[in-house]
Design a protein around this motif. Structure first.
Motif: not given
Length: 212
Positions: A153-155, A180-188
């Motif tokens: 996800r981070r990559k 709506d959510i962030t879990t690892t922060g990868g997407t945002t």
């Protein structure tokens, strides 16, 4: 409270969006949930970007988000957005956001669902904060984030891109990115990087729930 509001509260009482208990008129969550799942008071910081959120990503918060995200419960979504706007004012009062954008959804998934929950939240938050909402990003691919490892996800930065011709709207401006959510922060954070590469002065993130 007006007489009409009082009458409506008797016929259709407000309910806590986390546990469904009856709450007072105008309330969104009940006192028990406020104690057991207290709202966050400070934004997290990830890659020097502020990440504001209403709650930690823990039960029963995901259930409320899922009612909006997967069942189309707009009333819950609107209440989530109101709490997000309040969290933003409380946690990032000095950021000085000038416009709002949102995390995009793959076109095929948006067609299937009928809406992008991040876009709806952004538009409602924009109404509460009196800020313009501008689509700046696009997304490709169909894999759900929970199907990917945290490292991947981070990559996975190539899944996102700027909408053609949109960079000028971000250039020199302080942008608030909504999801709506962030879990690892990868997407945002991948989206925030794109905004900064497009010339945004700064970028911050606002979500309903955060795992950071």
């Amino acid at each position: 409270m007006s007489f009409s509001g009082w009458a409506l509260s008797l016929l259709w009482p407000e309910r806590c969006i986390l546990c469904d208990r009856v709450v007072g008129y105008g309330q969104i969550t009940c006192g028990l949930c406020d104690r057991q799942t207290p709202p966050l008071t400070q934004a997290a910081c990830c890659e020097e970007r502020p990440v504001a959120a209403v709650w930690r990503y823990q039960k029963p918060v995901p259930d409320a988000i899922s009612r909006f995200k997967f069942q189309g419960d707009r009333d819950t979504g609107r209440k989530l957005a109101l709490l997000m706007a309040r969290a933003w004012r409380r946690q990032c009062p000095d950021f000085g956001a000038e416009l709002i954008t949102f995390v995009p959804m793959p076109p095929e998934r948006q067609r299937s669902r009928g809406f992008n929950q991040a876009e709806l939240l952004a538009r409602w938050v924009g109404e509460d904060l009196a800020l313009p909402v501008v689509p700046l990003l696009r997304r490709e691919g169909v894999l759900m984030q929970h199907q990917l490892s945290a490292g991947f996800r981070r990559k996975r930065r190539d899944a996102f891109d700027l909408l053609p011709g949109s960079a000028w709207q971000a250039k020199g401006r302080r942008v608030l990115l909504v999801d709506d959510i962030t879990t690892t922060g990868g997407t945002t954070l991948a989206c925030a990087r794109l905004l900064l590469q497009a010339g945004a002065e700064d970028a911050a993130v606002l979500v309903a729930a955060s795992g950071l």
